[in-house]
Design a protein around this motif. Structure first.
Motif, short mmCIF file in Angstrom:
data_model
loop_
_atom_site.label_atom_id
_atom_site.label_comp_id
_atom_site.label_asym_id
_atom_site.label_seq_id
_atom_site.Cartn_x
_atom_site.Cartn_y
_atom_site.Cartn_z
N GLY A 66 43.18 40.69 52.29
CA GLY A 66 42.73 39.67 53.22
C GLY A 66 43.00 38.27 52.70
O GLY A 66 43.59 38.07 51.64
N GLU A 67 42.53 37.28 53.45
CA GLU A 67 42.77 35.89 53.08
C GLU A 67 41.97 35.48 51.85
O GLU A 67 42.37 34.58 51.12
CB GLU A 67 42.40 34.97 54.25
CG GLU A 67 43.32 35.11 55.45
CD GLU A 67 42.95 34.15 56.55
OE1 GLU A 67 41.94 33.42 56.38
OE2 GLU A 67 43.66 34.12 57.58
N LYS A 68 40.83 36.14 51.61
CA LYS A 68 39.96 35.76 50.49
C LYS A 68 40.09 36.68 49.29
O LYS A 68 39.43 36.46 48.27
CB LYS A 68 38.50 35.74 50.96
CG LYS A 68 38.23 34.73 52.07
CD LYS A 68 36.77 34.74 52.47
CE LYS A 68 36.49 33.73 53.58
NZ LYS A 68 35.06 33.74 53.99
N GLY A 69 40.95 37.72 49.39
CA GLY A 69 41.09 38.65 48.28
C GLY A 69 39.82 39.45 48.04
O GLY A 69 38.81 39.28 48.73
N LYS A 70 39.87 40.32 47.05
CA LYS A 70 38.70 41.13 46.71
C LYS A 70 38.52 41.15 45.20
O LYS A 70 39.45 41.47 44.45
CB LYS A 70 38.87 42.56 47.22
CG LYS A 70 37.70 43.47 46.87
CD LYS A 70 37.97 44.90 47.33
CE LYS A 70 36.82 45.83 46.91
NZ LYS A 70 37.08 47.24 47.30
N LYS A 71 37.34 40.79 44.75
CA LYS A 71 37.04 40.82 43.32
C LYS A 71 36.75 42.25 42.90
O LYS A 71 35.84 42.88 43.42
CB LYS A 71 35.87 39.90 42.99
CG LYS A 71 35.56 39.83 41.50
CD LYS A 71 34.66 38.66 41.15
CE LYS A 71 33.34 38.72 41.84
NZ LYS A 71 32.43 37.62 41.42
N ILE A 72 37.54 42.76 41.95
CA ILE A 72 37.38 44.14 41.49
C ILE A 72 36.30 44.23 40.43
O ILE A 72 35.45 45.12 40.46
CB ILE A 72 38.73 44.66 40.92
CG1 ILE A 72 39.80 44.66 42.01
CG2 ILE A 72 38.55 46.07 40.34
CD1 ILE A 72 41.18 45.00 41.49
N VAL A 73 36.31 43.30 39.50
CA VAL A 73 35.36 43.36 38.39
C VAL A 73 35.18 41.97 37.81
O VAL A 73 36.08 41.12 37.89
CB VAL A 73 35.86 44.35 37.30
CG1 VAL A 73 37.17 43.86 36.69
CG2 VAL A 73 34.81 44.55 36.21
N GLU A 74 34.02 41.73 37.22
CA GLU A 74 33.73 40.48 36.53
C GLU A 74 32.84 40.79 35.34
O GLU A 74 31.91 41.59 35.46
CB GLU A 74 33.04 39.49 37.45
CG GLU A 74 32.75 38.14 36.79
CD GLU A 74 32.14 37.15 37.77
OE1 GLU A 74 32.22 35.94 37.50
OE2 GLU A 74 31.59 37.58 38.80
N THR A 75 33.15 40.19 34.20
CA THR A 75 32.36 40.45 33.00
C THR A 75 32.28 39.19 32.15
O THR A 75 33.16 38.32 32.23
CB THR A 75 32.96 41.60 32.18
OG1 THR A 75 32.09 41.92 31.10
CG2 THR A 75 34.32 41.21 31.60
N LYS A 76 31.25 39.10 31.34
CA LYS A 76 31.12 37.97 30.43
C LYS A 76 32.20 38.07 29.36
O LYS A 76 32.42 39.12 28.78
CB LYS A 76 29.74 37.97 29.78
CG LYS A 76 28.60 37.78 30.77
CD LYS A 76 27.24 37.87 30.07
CE LYS A 76 26.10 37.75 31.09
NZ LYS A 76 24.77 37.89 30.45
N SER A 77 32.83 36.96 29.10
CA SER A 77 33.92 36.95 28.14
C SER A 77 33.45 36.42 26.79
O SER A 77 33.48 37.12 25.79
CB SER A 77 35.07 36.10 28.66
OG SER A 77 36.06 35.91 27.68
N SER A 78 32.99 35.15 26.76
CA SER A 78 32.60 34.53 25.50
C SER A 78 31.80 33.27 25.81
O SER A 78 32.03 32.61 26.82
CB SER A 78 33.84 34.18 24.67
OG SER A 78 33.50 33.40 23.53
#
Length: 739
Positions: free
Chosen positions: A281-293
């Motif tokens: 879609g126009e807004k895409g889809k977030k698959i995953v998000e995690t804390k990095s640093s």
């Protein structure tokens, strides 16, 4: 007088209300002892009405582009401040708090800024026909962005690439620039609303992703990623509005699967790493998000050969990530016997899939494919940090140094080939490296320059710009040229036809304003130290140097005949000098004293006899140039012809103030030489084009983006063919063509 007596009685009876200070654009204001200042001349007699106000102060020593508080001995701020009158403190402090009115008998328009009444006397011929409710249409002419000067290399990485079209793509301010050096053509992607901070190229090299920081607009100004077509410049997808907190600092397309995924790092406290199916879609889809640093992350990229593998680096670490379904697994890189660097500054991938990193110790480490351990070390590759690593088409590795400013070539075994080059100190350290046309190498530097070249042909600059806050802008009186002067102590003279620098001059002080003499032979430059100097336009030699006070010179203007110069200072005074001996001798005529805040803008009358000035507390005052005396009967000057229209507060420009303006939102304005147009520069990153004179309150205009935040100056060229605008902290110079 009755109003003054009423207010005095209010104070005497103890019923005076506490002054309400609006929040300034600083986050941590502090209040100083109340000071009194005059409102504005309320009638033709010139009598001033004094009210009580407080200064809105901040501990910040950095100037932002909005006008300011009266000078106080302890003030270190550089901001145009906020003001409000005691008796109006319960009102909404904006120009919509009270309706703008027209007093037909006196022939003036009264407008309110922060609750303060400001009177604009209409010319005699306008009074009888003036209708304050009439509509003000925007002009037929429009602006088209023709050229962008500058590049953001001082604090951004991996933002310079060569496209199959032969164009380089990079960014500055809110503009992504596509520049064909050979054809001397630029195209511009203008979808962003604030600073672009990162850029990535899809493996097919047609689509481009750019990420921006938080901006002004409540929705479109939120940090987000835009994916757009580099051929059509059309926006295809907008990702992450509402998902990112501060700014998108790193992005990268996946490579092993053909570019189906996109990774992004949020420049927030925990630097969250997210992976997106951007084509959903126009807004895409977030698959995953995690804390990095909790520490800065400087780069994040997908592995070019291994699907679902990412690598990121930053302060004291390198991280290897594996995407498995909806989760991201992490392994920290192990330095073992090698000293852990303070920063891992950059990374790239070898043709065999190994990961190479450059760090702040000047070392290059090779991390074997599939491993989180160092397999080979090139220690002491550079003196100081390594800011960029890149494999060229011939298989050689090139590395770019910060402290040593060197570009070094390495063979496939990571041995020096003997080819190297050093970037001139004035152009900065190497920030990013990439493959150019043929055997050319593209180099972006920390002083906002782009160079191209080879080891044999040397590296020459093809893009240059300012590196610090930019306010000074003036145009040549009879050439297609303009001059800029910045806090980086640099003065540049630009040619609008060749889009190049004609000459540059290093100063000892940070420059804030400038004005070219009417005959084009010299230029006056005002600095932050209170010093102003005059340069010969041909030789760049300093003809004359003067110091007035010890505060910043805010504005400086030659008279139309070139025989005088007016210098507006942050110390609230205007200094006038006469000019003799072909511009070599300057004699002080006197000092204009009467403003209660620092001078913001100056205009000379066409007959060289009168000055008008604006100040940080929204005053409009008038002066006799011959003796520096204030003209208190302001209505007597209503029919004066003004040589320029730089004062943002004047009858001819009252319509440039938008709905809800607080007096700090408009930083600069300029009237075209044919007197048909007025352009303004505002705090919202916009250049606005109005019909002139702009005498209807809240007139409509054509609005143009490109700058990222405050636009600090606008000027028309001598023949009105183009308009030039400068950004404050974005350091960009934008050249607009009138159509």
């Amino acid at each position: 007088m009755a109003e003054l007596i009423r207010r005095m009685n209010t104070f005497d009876s103890g019923r005076a209300v506490q002054n309400s200070i609006l929040p300034s654009k600083f986050k941590t204001p502090s209040h100083k002892k109340p000071v009194s200042f005059p409102t504005n001349t309320l009638n033709g007699s010139g009598a001033k009405e004094y009210v009580v106000a407080r200064e809105s102060m901040s501990g910040s020593g950095r100037r932002t582009p909005t006008p300011g508080t009266p000078k106080t001995p302890q003030s270190g701020m550089r901001k145009w401040g906020s003001y409000t009158s005691t008796e109006l403190s319960h009102n909404n402090m904006s120009n919509s708090a009270r309706d703008t009115t027209f007093e037909s008998e006196e022939g003036y328009v009264r407008m309110y800024l922060r609750g303060r009444p400001i009177n604009f006397y209409a010319p005699t011929e306008t009074v009888s026909s003036y209708d304050i409710k009439a509509d003000a249409s925007p002009p037929e002419q429009k602006l088209n962005l023709e050229w962008v000067y500058g590049y953001r290399g001082r604090d951004c990485r991996s933002n310079l690439y060569l496209l199959p079209t032969g164009e380089m793509v990079y960014f500055v301010a809110a503009v992504a620039v596509l520049y064909n050096v050979e054809e001397q053509l630029q195209r511009h992607y203008l979808g962003h609303t604030d600073d672009i901070k990162c850029l990535a190229i899809h493996p097919e090299k047609i689509l481009i992703a750019t990420g921006q920081t938080a901006g002004h607009d409540k929705k479109a100004g939120k940090p987000h990623i835009r994916i757009w077509n580099s051929v059509s410049l059309q926006t295809l997808h907008v990702l992450g509005i509402g998902d990112f907190e501060r700014s998108v600092c790193c992005i990268g397309f996946s490579k092993a699967d053909g570019g189906n995924l996109l990774c992004a790092v949020d420049d927030a406290n925990e630097h969250n790493l997210s992976v997106w199916d951007w084509q959903k879609g126009e807004k895409g889809k977030k698959i995953v998000e995690t804390k990095s640093s909790t520490e800065p992350v400087l780069a994040a990229e997908f592995h070019p050969k291994d699907e679902n593998v990412l690598v990121s680096c930053g302060k004291s670490s390198i991280m290897f990530w594996t995407l498995d379904g909806g989760t991201l697994g992490k392994k920290l890189g192990i330095f073992e016997k090698y000293e852990k660097p303070k920063y891992v500054l950059c990374l790239t991938f070898a043709p065999n899939g190994d990961v190479l990193t450059g760090d702040s110790n000047g070392n290059i480490f090779v991390w074997a494919r599939g491993s989180n351990k160092i397999s080979q070390a090139i220690q002491g590759a550079h003196e100081g940090g390594i800011f960029s690593l890149c494999f060229l088409n011939d298989g050689c590795l090139v590395s770019g140094g910060g402290k040593d400013r060197r570009i070094v070539e390495w063979d496939s075994s990571y041995q020096r080939t003997g080819n190297s080059a050093e970037i001139p100190e004035g152009l900065g350290a190497v920030r990013t490296l990439n493959q150019g046309k043929g055997k050319m190498v593209l180099v972006g530097t920390t002083r906002n320059s782009i160079l191209q070249g080879t080891y044999d042909l040397k590296f020459t600059p093809i893009v240059q710009g300012h590196t610090d806050e930019l306010w000074g802008l003036t145009v040549h009186p009879n050439q297609n040229q303009f001059l800029t002067a910045g806090y980086d102590k640099q003065v540049f003279l630009w040619d609008t036809l060749t889009h190049s620098i004609i000459w540059s001059k290093d100063l000892n002080d940070s420059a804030h304003c400038a004005c070219i003499h009417p005959d084009g032979t010299m230029v006056a430059v005002g600095t932050q130290s209170g010093r102003w100097l005059v340069l010969d336009m041909s030789t760049r030699d300093i003809i004359s140097s003067h110091t007035d006070g010890n505060e910043q010179i805010e504005c400086i203007e030659f008279s139309p005949d070139g025989n005088n110069i007016a210098v507006g200072s942050r110390d609230n005074f205007i200094y006038i000098y006469s000019i003799t001996d072909e511009g070599k001798k300057y004699n002080k005529v006197g000092k204009c004293s009467g403003h209660t805040s620092f001078i913001t803008h100056l205009d000379w009358s066409a007959d060289n006899q009168v000055l008008r000035s604006n100040s940080g507390d929204y005053e409009i005052l008038y002066w006799k140039a011959s003796n520096c005396k204030q003209v208190t009967d302001t209505s007597s000057l209503r029919d004066t012809e003004w040589a320029t229209q730089y004062c943002t507060l004047a009858f001819e420009s009252l319509g440039i103030w938008p709905e809800g303006a607080d007096g700090t939102d408009v930083n600069s304005c300029c009237r075209s030489n044919n007197k048909q147009l007025i352009a303004s520069a505002d705090d919202f990153g916009k250049v606005n084009l109005y019909s002139s004179p702009c005498i209807q309150p809240r007139a409509t205009s054509h609005k143009y983006g490109g700058h990222s935040s405050h636009v600090t100056g606008v000027r028309f060229l001598y023949n009105d063919s183009r308009l030039v605008s400068v950004g404050g902290m974005d350091t960009a110079v934008l050249q607009w063509q009138l159509q």
